[in-house]
Enzyme design. Sequence first.
Site, PDB file in Angstrom:
ATOM      1  N   HIS A 102       0.879  -1.173   0.000  1.00 27.00           N
ATOM      2  CA  HIS A 102       0.000   0.000   0.000  1.00 27.00           C
ATOM      3  C   HIS A 102       0.914   1.220   0.000  1.00 27.00           C
ATOM      4  O   HIS A 102       2.017   1.174   0.572  1.00 27.00           O
ATOM      5  CB  HIS A 102      -0.833   0.122   1.277  1.00 27.00           C
ATOM      6  CG  HIS A 102      -1.726  -1.025   1.602  1.00 27.00           C
ATOM      7  ND1 HIS A 102      -1.303  -2.131   2.274  1.00 27.00           N
ATOM      8  CD2 HIS A 102      -3.055  -1.200   1.378  1.00 27.00           C
ATOM      9  CE1 HIS A 102      -2.334  -2.954   2.444  1.00 27.00           C
ATOM     10  NE2 HIS A 102      -3.395  -2.429   1.908  1.00 27.00           N
ATOM     11  N   ASP A 105       2.371   2.020   3.359  1.00 26.54           N
ATOM     12  CA  ASP A 105       3.347   1.068   3.918  1.00 26.54           C
ATOM     13  C   ASP A 105       4.754   1.522   3.570  1.00 26.54           C
ATOM     14  O   ASP A 105       5.703   1.325   4.325  1.00 26.54           O
ATOM     15  CB  ASP A 105       3.202  -0.339   3.307  1.00 26.54           C
ATOM     16  CG  ASP A 105       1.809  -0.898   3.407  1.00 26.54           C
ATOM     17  OD1 ASP A 105       1.084  -0.511   4.339  1.00 26.54           O
ATOM     18  OD2 ASP A 105       1.453  -1.725   2.544  1.00 26.54           O
ATOM     19  N   GLU A 233     -10.621  -7.231  -4.250  1.00 23.58           N
ATOM     20  CA  GLU A 233     -10.393  -8.251  -3.212  1.00 23.58           C
ATOM     21  C   GLU A 233     -11.631  -8.325  -2.315  1.00 23.58           C
ATOM     22  O   GLU A 233     -11.855  -7.442  -1.493  1.00 23.58           O
ATOM     23  CB  GLU A 233      -9.141  -7.874  -2.404  1.00 23.58           C
ATOM     24  CG  GLU A 233      -8.795  -8.907  -1.351  1.00 23.58           C
ATOM     25  CD  GLU A 233      -7.532  -8.537  -0.585  1.00 23.58           C
ATOM     26  OE1 GLU A 233      -6.599  -7.944  -1.179  1.00 23.58           O
ATOM     27  OE2 GLU A 233      -7.481  -8.822   0.619  1.00 23.58           O
ATOM     28  N   GLU A 269      -8.725 -13.856  -0.992  1.00 20.34           N
ATOM     29  CA  GLU A 269      -7.988 -14.100   0.257  1.00 20.34           C
ATOM     30  C   GLU A 269      -8.665 -15.220   1.052  1.00 20.34           C
ATOM     31  O   GLU A 269      -9.881 -15.203   1.265  1.00 20.34           O
ATOM     32  CB  GLU A 269      -7.931 -12.810   1.083  1.00 20.34           C
ATOM     33  CG  GLU A 269      -7.207 -13.008   2.406  1.00 20.34           C
ATOM     34  CD  GLU A 269      -6.789 -11.704   3.053  1.00 20.34           C
ATOM     35  OE1 GLU A 269      -6.404 -10.774   2.325  1.00 20.34           O
ATOM     36  OE2 GLU A 269      -6.852 -11.629   4.290  1.00 20.34           O
ATOM     37  N   HIS A 272     -10.752 -14.203   4.062  1.00 16.81           N
ATOM     38  CA  HIS A 272     -11.967 -13.472   3.685  1.00 16.81           C
ATOM     39  C   HIS A 272     -13.033 -14.459   3.200  1.00 16.81           C
ATOM     40  O   HIS A 272     -14.228 -14.278   3.473  1.00 16.81           O
ATOM     41  CB  HIS A 272     -11.669 -12.465   2.573  1.00 16.81           C
ATOM     42  CG  HIS A 272     -10.707 -11.392   2.968  1.00 16.81           C
ATOM     43  ND1 HIS A 272     -10.383 -10.337   2.137  1.00 16.81           N
ATOM     44  CD2 HIS A 272      -9.989 -11.192   4.098  1.00 16.81           C
ATOM     45  CE1 HIS A 272      -9.508  -9.549   2.740  1.00 16.81           C
ATOM     46  NE2 HIS A 272      -9.250 -10.059   3.935  1.00 16.81           N
ATOM     47  N   ASP A 297      -4.517 -13.885  -1.980  1.00 21.96           N
ATOM     48  CA  ASP A 297      -3.872 -13.458  -0.744  1.00 21.96           C
ATOM     49  C   ASP A 297      -3.865 -14.675   0.166  1.00 21.96           C
ATOM     50  O   ASP A 297      -4.909 -15.107   0.668  1.00 21.96           O
ATOM     51  CB  ASP A 297      -4.627 -12.294  -0.093  1.00 21.96           C
ATOM     52  CG  ASP A 297      -4.072 -10.947  -0.528  1.00 21.96           C
ATOM     53  OD1 ASP A 297      -3.224 -10.915  -1.431  1.00 21.96           O
ATOM     54  OD2 ASP A 297      -4.482  -9.925   0.056  1.00 21.96           O
ATOM     55  N   ASP A 308     -10.419 -11.679  10.919  1.00 19.88           N
ATOM     56  CA  ASP A 308      -9.365 -11.877   9.934  1.00 19.88           C
ATOM     57  C   ASP A 308      -8.031 -12.010  10.677  1.00 19.88           C
ATOM     58  O   ASP A 308      -7.355 -11.018  10.921  1.00 19.88           O
ATOM     59  CB  ASP A 308      -9.377 -10.624   9.034  1.00 19.88           C
ATOM     60  CG  ASP A 308      -8.710 -10.815   7.699  1.00 19.88           C
ATOM     61  OD1 ASP A 308      -8.390 -11.959   7.359  1.00 19.88           O
ATOM     62  OD2 ASP A 308      -8.528  -9.815   6.997  1.00 19.88           O
ATOM     63  N   ASP A 310      -5.342 -13.575   9.683  1.00 20.32           N
ATOM     64  CA  ASP A 310      -4.195 -13.466   8.762  1.00 20.32           C
ATOM     65  C   ASP A 310      -3.000 -14.311   9.197  1.00 20.32           C
ATOM     66  O   ASP A 310      -1.855 -13.840   9.205  1.00 20.32           O
ATOM     67  CB  ASP A 310      -3.746 -11.996   8.633  1.00 20.32           C
ATOM     68  CG  ASP A 310      -4.718 -11.153   7.826  1.00 20.32           C
ATOM     69  OD1 ASP A 310      -5.522 -11.714   7.072  1.00 20.32           O
ATOM     70  OD2 ASP A 310      -4.640  -9.910   7.944  1.00 20.32           O
ATOM     71  N   ASP A 340      -0.591 -12.401   2.533  1.00 13.50           N
ATOM     72  CA  ASP A 340      -1.257 -11.386   3.357  1.00 13.50           C
ATOM     73  C   ASP A 340      -1.432 -12.017   4.733  1.00 13.50           C
ATOM     74  O   ASP A 340      -2.535 -12.334   5.180  1.00 13.50           O
ATOM     75  CB  ASP A 340      -2.598 -11.007   2.726  1.00 13.50           C
ATOM     76  CG  ASP A 340      -3.156  -9.722   3.315  1.00 13.50           C
ATOM     77  OD1 ASP A 340      -2.606  -9.251   4.325  1.00 13.50           O
ATOM     78  OD2 ASP A 340      -4.137  -9.200   2.771  1.00 13.50           O
TER      79      ASP A 340
HETATM   80  C1  XLS Z   1      -7.498  -6.655   4.640  1.00 12.45           C
HETATM   81  C2  XLS Z   1      -7.002  -6.888   3.302  1.00 12.45           C
HETATM   82  C3  XLS Z   1      -5.838  -6.024   2.864  1.00 12.45           C
HETATM   83  C4  XLS Z   1      -5.697  -6.077   1.382  1.00 12.45           C
HETATM   84  C5  XLS Z   1      -4.933  -4.954   0.775  1.00 12.45           C
HETATM   85  O1  XLS Z   1      -8.229  -7.440   5.226  1.00 12.45           O
HETATM   86  O2  XLS Z   1      -6.690  -8.236   3.173  1.00 12.45           O
HETATM   87  O3  XLS Z   1      -4.676  -6.413   3.508  1.00 12.45           O
HETATM   88  O4  XLS Z   1      -5.122  -7.267   0.964  1.00 12.45           O
HETATM   89  O5  XLS Z   1      -5.511  -3.736   1.006  1.00 12.45           O
HETATM   90 NI    NI Z   2      -5.671  -9.116   1.556  1.00  9.54          NI
HETATM   91 NI    NI Z   3      -7.471  -9.639   4.927  1.00  9.54          NI
END
Ligand code: XLS
Ligand code: NI
Ligand code: NI
Length: 438
Positions: A102, A105, A233, A269, A272, A297, A308, A310, A340
């Site tokens: 991003h 980042d 996404e 993802e 998600h 992702d 989430d 991750d 991700d």
């Molecule tokens: C958040 C998203 C984010 C996207 C990019 O839940 O996964 O990390 O991948 O903005």
């Molecule tokens: Ni993501």
């Molecule tokens: Ni995410």
Amino acid sequence: MSNEYFKGISKIQFEGAESDNPLAYRFYDETRVVGNKTMKEWLKFAVAYWHSFCANGGDPFGEPTQSFAWNTKSDAVDRAKDKADAAFEFISKLNVPYYCFHDVDVVDYTNDINENDRRLQALTAHLKQHQDASGIKLLWGTANLFSNKRYMNGAATNPNFHVLAHGGAQVKAALDATVALGGENYVFWGGREGYMSLLNTNMKREKAHLAKFLHLAKDYARSIGFKGNFFIEPKPCEPSKHQYDYDCETVIGFLREHDLLNDFKINIEVNHATLAGHTFQHELQVAADAGVLGSMDANRGDYQNGWDTDQFPNNINELVEAMLVLVEAGGLAGGGINFDAKIRRNSTDPKDIFYAHIGGIDTFAKALILADKILANSEYKALRTKRYSSFDGGAGADFENGKLSLTDLRQYAIDNGEPDMISGQQEYLENLINRYVL
Ligand code: XLS
Ligand code: NI
Ligand code: NI
């Protein structure tokens, strides 16, 4: 290289399944050919800038647990350059071909658009030098339109046009950076594009604004020479209660309604998908069937909670099923596999981020090898084909070809009596997969 941030760790090598070196790949051999492509080409692994070099372990209950040696200088651009040096050291040592970011980042943003543009351009030049020296490429760029407090009610779907315009400024700069870096794709994750309460929300108008915004971004990107894919996404909730990009089916309907299907595909993802009440493989198949399986992702959720998390992927059965979809689809359209994913808050050794990526990469690599074998050597595909064989000829084929009426169906049912019970053989198929996994 000015500073070495990950001391004592050298380039991660492929050592084979027998290796007990925790800092080596056991299955990811980038040159190994699986089917008709190398592993590197199938998987196109990417490191996510935000989790690996920005997330500091802070959570709603506690302070940061990670102290980053690259995060010390007072000038934002100098500090960001150190972070980029650390990022490229890490990605080079991990030996993966891509990264993703991003805008915020890469360098800290202020509330001054011109200053932000200056900072991002300075870092773009710096990242370009690293890319040229290392051969590492940008899988995708994106703009963070959800962290700044001005986006509390959304960006492109904000009820206040003034906020939407700020989102536009950020996306323009992020597209400029992505194009300057030869980024292969550009991602829109909805962030706060959704709503908290219908009592104050005109959903129809907000979604129309989102579509208009995406068209403007696409037209601008094309005008500056961007040839890559745009990805949406999907995510069903978090941070908004209702997110407009709920899941793949929802996104495909939205893209079709707003004439965006030629330029946009989907970045799926894992966590998600599961938040939306689907499996990852379900979402992959929905996208593949619509020709929009763009990118992934990679991560995993936690079976015991509903947000989430991750986490890095490590479940071989889940990934074998995902790779079956990927291999049958012939691969990803333009994208790759971006981690991700983040290490846990209490994983505080510099090596932990290596272990996390190595584990995820190796699980994907092994899953790819197994999926290819299952497709090539087992009756997996044939069993599914056979299950639909009643549509391959006779009245079933006539139905598929639009030659039967509802009355014809009734007559067929009367003429043929009660159908046989045909097993779905789920347990047999699960054992078939495990014949290769175990
Ligand atoms: C958040 C998203 C984010 C996207 C990019 O839940 O996964 O990390 O991948 O903005
Ligand atoms: Ni993501
Ligand atoms: Ni995410």
